[in-house]
Scaffold this motif. Sequence first.
Motif, PDB file in Angstrom:
ATOM      1  N   GLY A 214      37.460  10.719  56.054  1.00 53.13           N
ATOM      2  CA  GLY A 214      36.112  10.336  56.455  1.00 53.13           C
ATOM      3  C   GLY A 214      35.081  11.216  55.754  1.00 53.13           C
ATOM      4  O   GLY A 214      34.088  10.736  55.197  1.00 53.13           O
ATOM      5  N   VAL A 215      35.350  12.522  55.759  1.00 53.32           N
ATOM      6  CA  VAL A 215      34.442  13.474  55.128  1.00 53.32           C
ATOM      7  C   VAL A 215      34.452  13.283  53.607  1.00 53.32           C
ATOM      8  O   VAL A 215      33.409  13.270  52.950  1.00 53.32           O
ATOM      9  CB  VAL A 215      34.841  14.916  55.521  1.00 53.32           C
ATOM     10  CG1 VAL A 215      33.989  15.927  54.783  1.00 53.32           C
ATOM     11  CG2 VAL A 215      34.698  15.110  57.027  1.00 53.32           C
ATOM     12  N   ILE A 216      35.650  13.103  53.054  1.00 61.57           N
ATOM     13  CA  ILE A 216      35.778  12.907  51.600  1.00 61.57           C
ATOM     14  C   ILE A 216      34.991  11.670  51.159  1.00 61.57           C
ATOM     15  O   ILE A 216      34.295  11.687  50.148  1.00 61.57           O
ATOM     16  CB  ILE A 216      37.283  12.750  51.217  1.00 61.57           C
ATOM     17  CG1 ILE A 216      38.015  14.089  51.392  1.00 61.57           C
ATOM     18  CG2 ILE A 216      37.443  12.200  49.797  1.00 61.57           C
ATOM     19  CD1 ILE A 216      37.785  15.117  50.319  1.00 61.57           C
ATOM     20  N   SER A 217      35.076  10.601  51.942  1.00 64.93           N
ATOM     21  CA  SER A 217      34.414   9.358  51.535  1.00 64.93           C
ATOM     22  C   SER A 217      32.903   9.535  51.493  1.00 64.93           C
ATOM     23  O   SER A 217      32.210   8.917  50.698  1.00 64.93           O
ATOM     24  CB  SER A 217      34.790   8.204  52.467  1.00 64.93           C
ATOM     25  OG  SER A 217      34.038   8.287  53.656  1.00 64.93           O
ATOM     26  N   THR A 239      37.210   3.445  44.775  1.00 63.49           N
ATOM     27  CA  THR A 239      38.401   2.670  44.387  1.00 63.49           C
ATOM     28  C   THR A 239      39.626   3.149  45.163  1.00 63.49           C
ATOM     29  O   THR A 239      40.376   2.349  45.728  1.00 63.49           O
ATOM     30  CB  THR A 239      38.665   2.843  42.875  1.00 63.49           C
ATOM     31  OG1 THR A 239      37.448   2.735  42.176  1.00 63.49           O
ATOM     32  CG2 THR A 239      39.641   1.792  42.389  1.00 63.49           C
ATOM     33  N   VAL A 240      39.803   4.468  45.175  1.00 63.81           N
ATOM     34  CA  VAL A 240      40.994   5.008  45.849  1.00 63.81           C
ATOM     35  C   VAL A 240      40.934   4.711  47.350  1.00 63.81           C
ATOM     36  O   VAL A 240      41.941   4.352  47.965  1.00 63.81           O
ATOM     37  CB  VAL A 240      41.117   6.531  45.584  1.00 63.81           C
ATOM     38  CG1 VAL A 240      42.230   7.138  46.425  1.00 63.81           C
ATOM     39  CG2 VAL A 240      41.372   6.791  44.105  1.00 63.81           C
ATOM     40  N   LEU A 241      39.735   4.827  47.925  1.00 64.77           N
ATOM     41  CA  LEU A 241      39.624   4.621  49.372  1.00 64.77           C
ATOM     42  C   LEU A 241      39.746   3.146  49.750  1.00 64.77           C
ATOM     43  O   LEU A 241      40.327   2.818  50.785  1.00 64.77           O
ATOM     44  CB  LEU A 241      38.295   5.181  49.900  1.00 64.77           C
ATOM     45  CG  LEU A 241      38.133   6.699  49.765  1.00 64.77           C
ATOM     46  CD1 LEU A 241      36.734   7.129  50.146  1.00 64.77           C
ATOM     47  CD2 LEU A 241      39.140   7.430  50.632  1.00 64.77           C
ATOM     48  N   LEU A 252      47.897   8.183  54.814  1.00 60.17           N
ATOM     49  CA  LEU A 252      46.791   9.029  55.271  1.00 60.17           C
ATOM     50  C   LEU A 252      45.604   8.177  55.722  1.00 60.17           C
ATOM     51  O   LEU A 252      45.006   8.430  56.765  1.00 60.17           O
ATOM     52  CB  LEU A 252      46.299   9.939  54.142  1.00 60.17           C
ATOM     53  CG  LEU A 252      47.142  11.137  53.724  1.00 60.17           C
ATOM     54  CD1 LEU A 252      46.458  11.877  52.577  1.00 60.17           C
ATOM     55  CD2 LEU A 252      47.367  12.101  54.876  1.00 60.17           C
ATOM     56  N   LEU A 253      45.292   7.152  54.930  1.00 59.31           N
ATOM     57  CA  LEU A 253      44.135   6.316  55.258  1.00 59.31           C
ATOM     58  C   LEU A 253      44.358   5.484  56.510  1.00 59.31           C
ATOM     59  O   LEU A 253      43.423   5.217  57.264  1.00 59.31           O
ATOM     60  CB  LEU A 253      43.795   5.401  54.073  1.00 59.31           C
ATOM     61  CG  LEU A 253      42.907   6.056  53.021  1.00 59.31           C
ATOM     62  CD1 LEU A 253      42.908   5.258  51.733  1.00 59.31           C
ATOM     63  CD2 LEU A 253      41.480   6.213  53.529  1.00 59.31           C
ATOM     64  N   SER A 254      45.593   5.086  56.740  1.00 68.93           N
ATOM     65  CA  SER A 254      45.860   4.251  57.915  1.00 68.93           C
ATOM     66  C   SER A 254      45.672   5.038  59.210  1.00 68.93           C
ATOM     67  O   SER A 254      45.536   4.469  60.284  1.00 68.93           O
ATOM     68  CB  SER A 254      47.274   3.678  57.855  1.00 68.93           C
ATOM     69  OG  SER A 254      48.198   4.714  58.080  1.00 68.93           O
ATOM     70  N   GLU A 260      33.404   5.821  58.540  1.00 67.26           N
ATOM     71  CA  GLU A 260      31.992   6.143  58.726  1.00 67.26           C
ATOM     72  C   GLU A 260      31.816   7.389  59.593  1.00 67.26           C
ATOM     73  O   GLU A 260      30.788   8.028  59.577  1.00 67.26           O
ATOM     74  CB  GLU A 260      31.253   4.973  59.405  1.00 67.26           C
ATOM     75  CG  GLU A 260      31.250   3.693  58.592  1.00 67.26           C
ATOM     76  CD  GLU A 260      30.577   3.896  57.242  1.00 67.26           C
ATOM     77  OE1 GLU A 260      29.473   4.444  57.231  1.00 67.26           O
ATOM     78  OE2 GLU A 260      31.166   3.512  56.217  1.00 67.26           O
ATOM     79  N   ARG A 261      32.849   7.690  60.369  1.00 72.76           N
ATOM     80  CA  ARG A 261      32.718   8.828  61.267  1.00 72.76           C
ATOM     81  C   ARG A 261      32.980  10.123  60.525  1.00 72.76           C
ATOM     82  O   ARG A 261      33.868  10.221  59.720  1.00 72.76           O
ATOM     83  CB  ARG A 261      33.698   8.689  62.433  1.00 72.76           C
ATOM     84  CG  ARG A 261      33.257   7.623  63.408  1.00 72.76           C
ATOM     85  CD  ARG A 261      34.313   7.420  64.454  1.00 72.76           C
ATOM     86  NE  ARG A 261      34.497   8.617  65.252  1.00 72.76           N
ATOM     87  CZ  ARG A 261      35.474   8.743  66.127  1.00 72.76           C
ATOM     88  NH1 ARG A 261      36.339   7.777  66.308  1.00 72.76           N
ATOM     89  NH2 ARG A 261      35.579   9.840  66.835  1.00 72.76           N
TER      90      ARG A 261
END
Length: 324
Positions: A214-217, A239-241, A252-254, A260-261
């Motif tokens: 979330g922070v990385i995005s 792209t990666v996200l 990790l993403l799942s 947004e948080r």
Amino acid sequence: MSLLQVEALQVSLGPRDDAVQILREVSFSLEAGATLGIVGESGCGKSMTALAVMGLLPTPHHLQGRIQFRGLDLTGPDAARWHEQRGRHMAMIFQEPMTSLNPVLTVGFQLAEMLTQHEGRSPAQAMTQAIELLERVGIAEPARRAKAYPHEMSGGMRQRVMIAMALACKPQLLIADEPTTALDVSVQAQILDLMLELQRDHGTALLFISHNFGVISEMADEVMVMYAGKTVEQGPAHTVLQSPHHPYTQGLLSTVPDLERRVEHLPVIAGQVPNLSRLPPGCSFQPRCERASALCEQSAPPLMNIHTTHQMPSQKVACFHASA
Ligand SMILES: Nc1ncnc2c1ncn2[C@@H]1O[C@H](COP(=O)(O)OP(=O)(O)O)[C@@H](O)[C@H]1O
Ligand code: SF4
Ligand SMILES: [Mg+2]
């Protein structure tokens, strides 16, 4: 040329006859004013990558590969200039700022000292500017707070002091290693905003480390996903996200409820990061991977370009069975 270029970085820690390889073939570059996010579970080599760039790896260590910064080859002929780069052009913020602040000096004195050293200010000018900087990073009653010792401040306030330190030397590169992990949720967002402000005002490049997507995005233009000391996926952050191809990135993403948080979450994937001195054969992720085949147990997948639906050839994945 990029501000920072890291090529085929390999690092082993410990005495030569008992060394453990903690980084294997890590390569990335960072342009002036841009942000690279490094993400991965605890123990994957994020901090060691940062310390390698700073020239602050624990000793004894053995480093191979190349680190170029501002056109200097810091792992080659310009190694003697690492110290000067660290003071003036690169700075690092740690998860627990207590470790990088001197406990027996007031925070105002430490900030002022930085300004006398780097900007050639007189002690009186430096203290005035130190107080201005404390105010700028959102510390109330800065003149009074300047007289406080680090232990008299909260974690969030100490992290603000570290950012004030970074502002004081206006580095071209700021490395932030999980800078908000130890802080309250409400303070996290303010600290992230301060770093973005520093970047906007001074064109500072950020190497931003987090275990939190979330922070990385929110922060990063480019992202590098690490697993067991190796880059497993890399490319433009959106792209990666949006279209992760490596099973580890997907895992990790799942676990991220909502990109947004800004709240920090510890991702959870079944199984554990392997002990680096006893890596499984083949792909290091294989014991935890639902897609693993016989091939994955035999050889380690190289990092290769993939073509996504958006024709973005700059996304790279190290997986024999990569798919969106
Ligand atoms: N001083 C040290 N000596 C030997 N191994 C270390 C040392 N510090 C960290 N490590 C190991 O290096 C690996 C990478 O650690 P680190 O870069 O701190 O991971 P991360 O920041 O991603 O959590 C881990 O396996 C850790 O156990
Ligand atoms: S190479 Fe095999 S084990 Fe490794 S991540 Fe890809 S599918 Fe999984
Ligand atoms: Mg770390």
